[in-house]
Scaffold this active site. Structure first.
Site, PDB file in Angstrom:
ATOM      1  CE  LYS A  85      -2.608  21.662   8.448  1.00 35.81           C
ATOM      2  NZ  LYS A  85      -0.847  21.386   8.524  1.00 35.81           N
ATOM      3  CE  LYS A 126      -1.668  33.481  18.632  1.00 37.45           C
ATOM      4  NZ  LYS A 126      -1.912  31.874  19.036  1.00 37.45           N
ATOM      5  CE  LYS A 149       7.744  31.958  11.850  1.00 35.62           C
ATOM      6  NZ  LYS A 149       7.646  31.820  13.639  1.00 35.62           N
TER       7      LYS A 149
END
Length: 325
Positions: free
Chosen positions: A113, A193, A196
């Protein structure tokens, strides 16, 4: 052997979590020679989820899911990180003082990030140090992790090693990573894959109608009912193969290769086998979610047991550091 596993409270466990992590961890915990520590990493979750009500609901759902899948909370250790936060964060601070800045800057959790630093909070940056404290606070010897967590375990050992060189080699137990190369990568409804973050997961604890709606979204090609289909390239068949028995798998394979069998048929079969194979887990999950006081009691009992060990470790460390007489 003391084994430790932590789970973030970012949401309810999905099919990928259950097949890839929960069942293998529970299998390890059932070995009489092992002592398992399972904690819900709700402090870590705060790096991405700030809604306290949602965090609490997720925490209970994770606890209910693990118990529903067979984790023995009475035999092992079952607790929330936040309820023992004083011990976790105290050890984290000591380890912070041994952590080189470049180590954290090179951590995958940060680098992924780092192009948008405005989205990176200090908690995410120091995530690996808290993780190291989570592990070494309980003298864990083995930590089952996926390949993506290998780096964090190496950092834990590096920090523990530096600490021990200063205060004595018997101060902290350096854990070993248990990386099972055979762990399945569970495909999501889009073929990537299951995750969430990608919103491509199957929540097996949904009621039957809602579960069917999710299964119906599994991505397939455009072949018609009559067309012959390749089972090895189809997402529905791949998911079905993970939960159905060998006879059922061969029957579906034959149906794909014969033609006259549509993806709608396959999705209905996948839904049916999910409901059947997770019948007991679904019932137990619903029970615990409807009896939160029982769930809370199990967590509090686990936290009382875990605190004895955490307190002992901190006392040992403080003595080594000459912070206590």
């Amino acid at each position: 052997m003391r084994i430790l596993t932590g789970i973030q409270a970012s949401g309810r466990p999905h099919l990928g979590n259950i097949l890839g992590a929960i069942r293998p961890a529970i299998k390890l915990s059932k070995n009489p020679a092992n002592e398992s520590f399972l904690f819900i990493a709700d402090l870590h979750t705060l790096t991405s989820l700030k809604d306290g009500k949602q965090l609490r609901e997720n925490t209970y759902a994770i606890a209910a899911a693990w118990l529903a899948c067979g984790f023995d909370a009475d035999k092992n250790f079952f607790y929330r990180q936040s309820k023992l936060a004083g011990y976790h964060t105290e050890l984290m601070w000591y380890l912070n003082c041994f952590t080189p800045f470049p180590m954290l800057a090179n951590a995958t959790s940060f680098k992924d990030k780092s192009e948008k630093l405005g989205d990176v909070n200090a908690g995410l940056f120091t995530y690996p140090v808290l993780q190291a404290a989570d592990i070494m606070l309980y003298d864990a010897q083995i930590v089952p992790v996926g390949k993506d967590q290998r780096q964090h375990l190496e950092m834990t050992r590096d920090l523990g090693g530096a600490f021990n060189r200063q205060y004595g080699e018997d101060t902290l137990v350096l854990p070993e990573a248990k990386i099972d190369e055979a762990v399945m990568t569970i495909p999501g409804i889009d073929g990537l894959k299951m995750s969430k973050s990608l919103n491509n997961y199957i929540d097996i604890f949904l009621d039957e109608k809602e579960l069917l709606k999710v299964v119906k979204k599994v991505v397939t090609d455009a072949k018609t009912l009559e067309d012959v289909k390749n089972p090895d390239e189809d997402n529905v068949f791949k998911l079905y193969s993970l939960v159905a028995n060998s006879k059922e798998i061969e029957e579906m394979r034959a149906n794909y290769l014969a033609g006259g069998y549509g993806y709608g048929h396959a999705k209905n079969a996948l839904h049916a086998v999910l409901v059947r194979e997770f019948k007991e887990e679904r019932e137990k999950f619903e029970y615990y979610m409807n009896h939160i006081p029982e769930l809370e009691q199990k967590l509090q009992e686990g936290e009382a047991k875990a605190e004895v060990i955490a307190k002992s470790t901190i006392q040992r460390i403080r003595k080594k550091m000459n912070l206590d007489d």
